[in-house]
Motif scaffolding. Structure first.
Motif, PDB file in Angstrom:
ATOM      1  N   UNK A 170     -14.896   0.342   2.264  1.00  0.00           N
ATOM      2  CA  UNK A 170     -14.730  -0.910   3.011  1.00  0.00           C
ATOM      3  C   UNK A 170     -14.293  -0.658   4.446  1.00  0.00           C
ATOM      4  N   UNK A 171     -13.513   0.382   4.639  1.00  0.00           N
ATOM      5  CA  UNK A 171     -12.928   0.645   5.957  1.00  0.00           C
ATOM      6  C   UNK A 171     -13.648   1.802   6.653  1.00  0.00           C
ATOM      7  N   UNK A 197      -6.017  12.291   7.041  1.00  0.00           N
ATOM      8  CA  UNK A 197      -6.614  11.415   8.058  1.00  0.00           C
ATOM      9  C   UNK A 197      -7.139  10.139   7.410  1.00  0.00           C
ATOM     10  N   UNK A 198      -7.818  10.290   6.282  1.00  0.00           N
ATOM     11  CA  UNK A 198      -8.346   9.112   5.573  1.00  0.00           C
ATOM     12  C   UNK A 198      -7.192   8.210   5.145  1.00  0.00           C
ATOM     13  N   UNK A 199      -6.145   8.808   4.607  1.00  0.00           N
ATOM     14  CA  UNK A 199      -4.988   8.016   4.161  1.00  0.00           C
ATOM     15  C   UNK A 199      -4.411   7.201   5.313  1.00  0.00           C
ATOM     16  N   UNK A 200      -4.319   7.821   6.491  1.00  0.00           N
ATOM     17  CA  UNK A 200      -3.785   7.115   7.659  1.00  0.00           C
ATOM     18  C   UNK A 200      -4.694   5.968   8.095  1.00  0.00           C
ATOM     19  N   UNK A 201      -5.995   6.133   7.899  1.00  0.00           N
ATOM     20  CA  UNK A 201      -6.953   5.123   8.362  1.00  0.00           C
ATOM     21  C   UNK A 201      -7.007   3.900   7.450  1.00  0.00           C
ATOM     22  N   UNK A 206      -3.834  -1.616   1.025  1.00  0.00           N
ATOM     23  CA  UNK A 206      -4.964  -1.141   0.222  1.00  0.00           C
ATOM     24  C   UNK A 206      -4.630   0.183  -0.457  1.00  0.00           C
ATOM     25  N   UNK A 207      -3.841   1.024   0.208  1.00  0.00           N
ATOM     26  CA  UNK A 207      -3.494   2.341  -0.342  1.00  0.00           C
ATOM     27  C   UNK A 207      -2.690   2.234  -1.631  1.00  0.00           C
ATOM     28  N   UNK A 208      -2.041   1.102  -1.837  1.00  0.00           N
ATOM     29  CA  UNK A 208      -1.150   0.977  -2.992  1.00  0.00           C
ATOM     30  C   UNK A 208      -1.910   0.831  -4.306  1.00  0.00           C
ATOM     31  N   UNK A 209      -3.207   0.554  -4.242  1.00  0.00           N
ATOM     32  CA  UNK A 209      -3.995   0.397  -5.470  1.00  0.00           C
ATOM     33  C   UNK A 209      -5.275   1.238  -5.366  1.00  0.00           C
ATOM     34  N   UNK A 210      -5.874   1.496  -6.525  1.00  0.00           N
ATOM     35  CA  UNK A 210      -7.195   2.110  -6.542  1.00  0.00           C
ATOM     36  C   UNK A 210      -7.231   3.622  -6.435  1.00  0.00           C
TER      37      UNK A 210
END
Length: 327
Positions: A170-171, A197-201, A206-210
């Motif tokens: 999505x991002x 880098x992906x985590x920062x972007x 959104x990072x909290x799930x999936x």
């Protein structure tokens, strides 16, 4: 895939169902099956054991897979032909090997798509974001294009397209933009740095799930480096064309892009294309194939308990029911 030669207890995905689906096509005197993604040879070994007259043609782009399966299938060496090639070369492999066997068609083709266990488990191959390793991701270790080259040389637009189309990210623009910004400071050469880098972007909410936010980016890069969907687009129609009457193709896919492409190809080949409203169907427009599975079959609970990596597997199969004079 399970054996005693150092595969770490891995088992072939949906093995019993694969054997069950291919069995009706393998009752002839000298049946021939193509394993288009040989991997560790688990499906191939089971097929050779179950069908004493079977000749198996195994294809894999990974030299390790060819070497390993040559040893694993040594008891069946007289009935196997293993070829270092990509699955999109299937038509050429069948033509060459078939000529040696006195055959122009085959009775079964198996596609076990995705990444093999050694590719995931060997950190230095760079497929997994859970290890710090060089950004490689090549299934064929002899090819030039690597994930490092993609990450450091593709434009922001190209990276966005790959992440969106192959990773369903999505991002994608945000991830691509940060990759371009960070590589300007220093080349991105490790899986750990790319995953960070992906985590920062990705937005914090959104990072909290999936699961791991790098998963989609790593999938996208792997598909791009190995041209996986392009190979399947060529290989699956070639496999259908190579089937004898009564021959079957079985496809195991592991993400929605592979399964969607498989569904599209099989649906197109199993559809009556006669113009609507005709009193009788036109023979030339009758389907040459029929679906053997209803939708995509999923692994059962027992299999998932035994083999967690089967969780994302989707299985589809079709059978040739008609042969034209020009086929």
């Amino acid at each position: 895939m399970s054996d005693a030669t150092g595969t770490g207890g891995h088992v072939p995905v949906m093995l019993d169902r694969v054997l069950e689906l291919l069995a009706p096509a393998l009752g002839g005197e000298r049946p021939v099956v193509v394993d288009a993604n040989l991997g560790l040879g688990g499906h191939s070994e089971a097929l050779l054991a179950a069908h004493p007259a079977l000749h198996l043609i195994g294809i894999d782009r990974d030299p390790f897979a060819i070497d390993f399966s040559t040893r694993r299938l040594a008891p069946y060496a007289e009935r196997t032909t293993l070829v270092h090639a990509s699955s999109d070369q299937l038509a050429d492999v069948v033509a060459t090997t078939g000529a040696a066997l006195g055959r122009t068609t085959v009775d079964g083709v198996l596609f076990d798509l995705g990444v093999s266990s050694p590719q995931l488990d060997e950190a230095e191959r760079g497929f997994a974001y859970s290890y710090d390793a060089p950004l490689d991701m090549r299934m064929d270790t002899e090819q030039e294009l690597t994930a490092e080259k993609v990450v450091n040389t593709y434009s922001a637009g190209e990276l966005t397209r790959i992440l969106r189309d192959y990773g369903e990210e999505r991002f994608a623009p945000r991830v691509a933009g940060l990759i371009v910004k960070e590589r300007a400071k220093e080349a991105i050469t490790s899986t750990k740095r790319l995953a960070e880098i992906v985590r920062q972007a990705i937005p914090a909410a959104t990072r909290r799930t999936g699961g791991n936010p790098a998963k989609r980016t790593f999938q996208a890069l792997r598909i791009e480096v190995n041209a996986e969907l392009t190979a399947l687009e060529a290989a699956l129609p070639a496999a259908l064309d190579a089937l004898a009457l009564g021959g079957r193709v079985v496809v195991l896919s592991y993400h929605s892009l592979e399964d969607r492409l498989t569904k599209q190809v099989l649906t197109a080949r199993t559809r009556d294309t006669s113009p609507p409203g005709l009193p009788v169907p036109l023979p030339a427009h009758q389907p040459r194939f029929r679906l053997v599975t209803r939708g995509a079959e999923l692994p059962g609970e027992e299999e998932l308990a035994r083999n967690p990596r089967a969780a994302s597997a989707r299985l589809r199969a079709a059978e040739r029911i008609r042969v034209d004079d020009h086929d």
